[in-house]
Design an enzyme around this catalytic site. Structure first.
Site, mmCIF file in Angstrom:
data_model
loop_
_atom_site.group_PDB
_atom_site.id
_atom_site.type_symbol
_atom_site.label_atom_id
_atom_site.label_comp_id
_atom_site.label_asym_id
_atom_site.label_seq_id
_atom_site.Cartn_x
_atom_site.Cartn_y
_atom_site.Cartn_z
ATOM 1 N N GLU A 142 0.913 -1.155 0.000
ATOM 2 C CA GLU A 142 0.000 0.000 0.000
ATOM 3 C C GLU A 142 0.941 1.191 0.000
ATOM 4 O OE1 GLU A 142 -3.406 0.328 0.375
ATOM 5 O OE2 GLU A 142 -4.152 -1.389 1.497
ATOM 6 N N CYS A 152 -2.940 9.279 2.760
ATOM 7 C CA CYS A 152 -2.414 8.809 1.477
ATOM 8 C C CYS A 152 -3.462 9.022 0.396
ATOM 9 C CB CYS A 152 -2.014 7.347 1.560
ATOM 10 S SG CYS A 152 -3.329 6.398 2.247
HETATM 11 N N1 LIG Z 1 -1.457 3.255 0.328
HETATM 12 C C1 LIG Z 1 -1.806 3.423 1.581
HETATM 13 O O1 LIG Z 1 -2.754 2.840 2.078
HETATM 14 C C2 LIG Z 1 -0.986 4.367 2.437
HETATM 15 C C3 LIG Z 1 -1.441 4.675 3.719
HETATM 16 C C4 LIG Z 1 -0.711 5.579 4.483
HETATM 17 C C5 LIG Z 1 0.439 6.156 3.972
HETATM 18 N N2 LIG Z 1 0.839 5.857 2.713
HETATM 19 C C6 LIG Z 1 2.033 6.478 2.154
HETATM 20 O O2 LIG Z 1 3.061 6.516 3.138
HETATM 21 C C7 LIG Z 1 3.929 7.622 2.909
HETATM 22 C C8 LIG Z 1 4.110 8.417 4.181
HETATM 23 O O3 LIG Z 1 4.605 7.624 5.196
HETATM 24 P P1 LIG Z 1 6.147 7.612 5.628
HETATM 25 O O4 LIG Z 1 6.804 8.814 5.082
HETATM 26 O O5 LIG Z 1 6.183 7.343 7.067
HETATM 27 O O6 LIG Z 1 6.647 6.329 4.804
HETATM 28 P P2 LIG Z 1 8.042 5.550 4.925
HETATM 29 O O7 LIG Z 1 8.090 4.655 3.741
HETATM 30 O O8 LIG Z 1 9.172 6.467 5.157
HETATM 31 O O9 LIG Z 1 7.894 4.669 6.265
HETATM 32 C C9 LIG Z 1 6.890 3.712 6.429
HETATM 33 C C10 LIG Z 1 7.353 2.659 7.420
HETATM 34 O O10 LIG Z 1 8.440 1.915 6.862
HETATM 35 C C11 LIG Z 1 9.527 1.867 7.772
HETATM 36 N N3 LIG Z 1 10.744 1.736 6.972
HETATM 37 C C12 LIG Z 1 11.484 2.713 6.387
HETATM 38 N N4 LIG Z 1 12.520 2.164 5.707
HETATM 39 C C13 LIG Z 1 12.423 0.815 5.851
HETATM 40 C C14 LIG Z 1 13.194 -0.294 5.376
HETATM 41 N N5 LIG Z 1 14.267 -0.124 4.603
HETATM 42 N N6 LIG Z 1 12.805 -1.539 5.732
HETATM 43 C C15 LIG Z 1 11.723 -1.743 6.493
HETATM 44 N N7 LIG Z 1 10.956 -0.726 6.977
HETATM 45 C C16 LIG Z 1 11.302 0.535 6.655
HETATM 46 C C17 LIG Z 1 9.393 3.151 8.549
HETATM 47 O O11 LIG Z 1 10.106 3.081 9.759
HETATM 48 C C18 LIG Z 1 7.886 3.231 8.741
HETATM 49 O O12 LIG Z 1 7.462 2.402 9.803
HETATM 50 C C19 LIG Z 1 3.262 8.440 1.837
HETATM 51 O O13 LIG Z 1 3.897 8.178 0.608
HETATM 52 C C20 LIG Z 1 1.814 7.920 1.808
HETATM 53 O O14 LIG Z 1 1.155 8.080 0.578
HETATM 54 C C21 LIG Z 1 0.162 4.958 1.950
#
Ligand SMILES: NC(=O)c1ccc[n+]([C@@H]2O[C@H](COP(=O)([O-])OP(=O)(O)OC[C@H]3O[C@@H](n4cnc5c(N)ncnc54)[C@H](O)[C@@H]3O)[C@@H](O)[C@H]2O)c1
Length: 548
Positions: A294, A329
């Site tokens: 997602e 999102c």
């Molecule tokens: N499609 C959906 O349903 C949905 C819902 C909410 C947010 N989003 C998206 O999320 C983004 C915003 O959130 P963010 O900035 O916190 O996202 P992010 O990708 O930076 O982080 C998301 C999660 O992944 C973890 N993470 C980061 N690097 C990782 C790695 N290498 N391995 C494993 N885990 C890792 C982070 O610690 C966090 O818990 C936006 O792009 C938004 O559109 C999508």
């Protein structure tokens, strides 16, 4: 992600909470924190849960209060040296899961009972108020938006009470070719799985995915963004209070790099990742495709040729683009106005609605993944495009104490001409997701719908969309020529809104996950297994045939 929902029940409860909550706040048996009292002088602590034990770690990560910069939460973060207990715990779960239709089916019933109790507890005004306020502390949004998140979570739990969990694992049978043969299709768990979730919906996203994983028989390791992990830590305590066995879920706090290492070492059979496309793509490679995603949303809304209900449509646009400070999102990132709408008072109305938003009630607030400078720099680059202009916003919030690591800007809209968006050197810039109160607005002439559809075709994220029109032929044309997984169509169409009663997720990507509904749970958290019974008897006088 989630938008304007019916809050009738909760409004009544909210009215009740205002005078009753202070009385209850100190007596929630499961909670280890008091949402309103967390501060620099009384910081809260968040622990990990592994193999049934709440544990600390060798180091603490300090989280800053997004509203005033105080060090208000200490998270026991596991580093690369501390991952072994989590790897071992996942390894203890076999591939066939904690339960499946042939093993420990009583667990389907147990989880139905846990869910019944959790749904009831979350419906109590003092509990929903606790979670709404806790969400507000770490992911600042208005009380109504935070309570909306709790409401959807509670309704989701209500949907999976009693026998509804085992109904998720419903199988089917087909008669075979001869007596004694029948084929049966079963929903099978993956066994050891991981769930990684972002900061913006601290309760709803992790809880819904976690319960789905459990229902289908998996053992999940859950990692929530450290900025907001306190909310799920408290929710896990509530679930334990409702009878969830403590060994069923592991909960880890770590940075992304450490989590990445755990995934490589523990090699879960499936990982559900919700977050940015950058991390999603990295994990898809690292995990060799054993992942569902997602990821980012660059969500669009098209206003069709029929201008009507301007006040209503403007209000939905304002909510879609700026509620939760644009950090859903599903937030509206791009608005395509038919020339008829461009001639209307829509933009004027939108400007007025955006101006009503205040830091005081968190109808606008901190942006947790982009600084003020980064967002304003992006705006400046957009304004260099020929014919573009700032419609409103474009400034830092005034009189705030939001720390500089976070962003603080007024609701902002930048107009970019349609022809310019399509130019190769502009397209990537204009369609970059800014996870904050920021949208692009453009206009199309009557004969330019194909250009609009072309803009959509070139996008790489296909999460939510809205087509605002009462013309069925227009709706048909746009829906038939686009992809987004959650598309609202009609006069009241919005981009945000992911209640528990409809599917929410991207389309157009075989790795795409979903959240919320029975279909989403079955798709994400189980795979198909076919068992073909062939018990005989053998045909009378059977003889060994010639080889074939
Ligand atoms: N499609 C959906 O349903 C949905 C819902 C909410 C947010 N989003 C998206 O999320 C983004 C915003 O959130 P963010 O900035 O916190 O996202 P992010 O990708 O930076 O982080 C998301 C999660 O992944 C973890 N993470 C980061 N690097 C990782 C790695 N290498 N391995 C494993 N885990 C890792 C982070 O610690 C966090 O818990 C936006 O792009 C938004 O559109 C999508």
């Amino acid at each position: 992600m989630y938008g304007i929902i019916t809050l009738r029940n909760f409004r009544n409860k909210a009215a009740f909470t205002s005078f009753s909550c202070s009385r209850f706040a100190h007596s929630l048996p499961f909670a280890t924190v008091k949402a309103e009292e967390i501060s620099g002088s009384q910081p809260a602590e968040v622990l990990n849960l592994v193999q049934g034990n709440w544990t600390k770690s060798s180091g603490w990560n300090t989280i800053l209060d997004p509203l005033n910069g105080e060090s208000f939460i200490k998270v026991a973060e596991v580093d690369e040296k501390g991952i072994q207990p989590f790897v071992e715990s996942l390894a203890r779960c076999p591939k066939h899961g904690l339960h499946n239709p042939f093993k420990a089916p009583e667990r389907y019933l147990m989880l139905g009972d846990v869910t019944t109790k959790a749904a009831y507890k979350l419906s109590l005004p003092e509990v929903s108020d606790f979670f709404a306020k806790l969400i507000q502390r770490v992911a600042p949004k208005s009380y109504q938006q935070a309570l909306g998140e709790v409401y959807v979570t509670q309704k989701f739990l209500e949907n999976f009470c009693g026998d509804q969990v085992r109904f998720l694992a419903r199988s089917f049978g087909v008669p075979g070719n001869h007596l004694g043969q029948q084929s049966h299709g079963f929903r099978w768990p993956y066994g050891p799985v991981a769930i990684i979730t972002p900061f913006n919906f601290p309760l709803e996203i992790p809880l819904l995915q976690l319960m789905g994983a459990l229902y289908m028989g998996n053992k999940p390791l859950l990692k929530v963004d450290s900025k907001v992990c306190i909310v799920m830590e408290q929710m896990l305590r509530l679930l334990h209070d409702c009878g969830l066995p403590v060994e069923d879920v592991d909960f880890i706090n770590s940075d992304g790099k450490t989590m990445n290492k755990i995934l490589l070492e523990a090699s879960p059979s499936m990982t559900l990742f919700t977050g940015s496309s950058r991390v999603a793509e990295k994990l898809a490679l690292d995990l060799k495709g054993r992942i569902k995603l997602e990821d980012a949303g660059f969500d669009w809304k098209i206003l069709g040729p029929d201008v009507q209900e301007e006040d209503y449509v403007a209000w939905v646009c304002d909510q879609d683009a700026y509620a939760c400070s644009g950090q859903k999102c599903s937030a509206q990132s791009m608005l395509f106005m038919h020339e008829n709408w461009a001639k209307s008072s829509l933009i004027q109305k939108l400007t007025g609605l955006a101006a009503r938003r205040k830091l005081d009630d968190l109808t606008i607030g901190p942006v947790l993944t982009l600084t003020t400078e980064a967002m304003l720099d992006h705006m400046k680059k957009l304004l260099e495009i020929k014919g573009s202009k700032l419609l409103f916003g474009g400034e830092e919030l005034q009189n705030h104490s939001i720390p500089a690591i976070y962003g603080a800007i007024k609701p902002t809209a930048v107009f970019v001409p349609l022809e310019e968006i399509l130019k190769d050197n502009n397209y990537e810039l204009v369609t970059r997701e800014i996870f904050g109160p920021f949208q692009i607005v453009t206009e199309y002439k009557h004969d330019q719908l194909p250009l609009v559809l072309n803009v959509l075709e070139k996008m790489h994220a296909h999460l939510t969309a809205a087509v605002v029109s009462s013309d069925p032929l227009f709706l048909q044309e746009v829906i038939g020529n686009s992809v987004n997984g959650t598309t609202y169509a009609g006069l009241r169409a919005r981009t945000t809104g992911a209640p528990q009663n409809h599917w929410f997720g991207p389309a157009g990507d075989p790795r795409g996950a979903g959240i919320g509904t029975p279909e989403a749970i079955k798709l994400v958290w189980s795979c198909h297994r076919e068992v073909i019974y062939d018990i005989g008897p053998l045909p009378q006088n059977w003889k060994c045939p010639q080889p074939t």
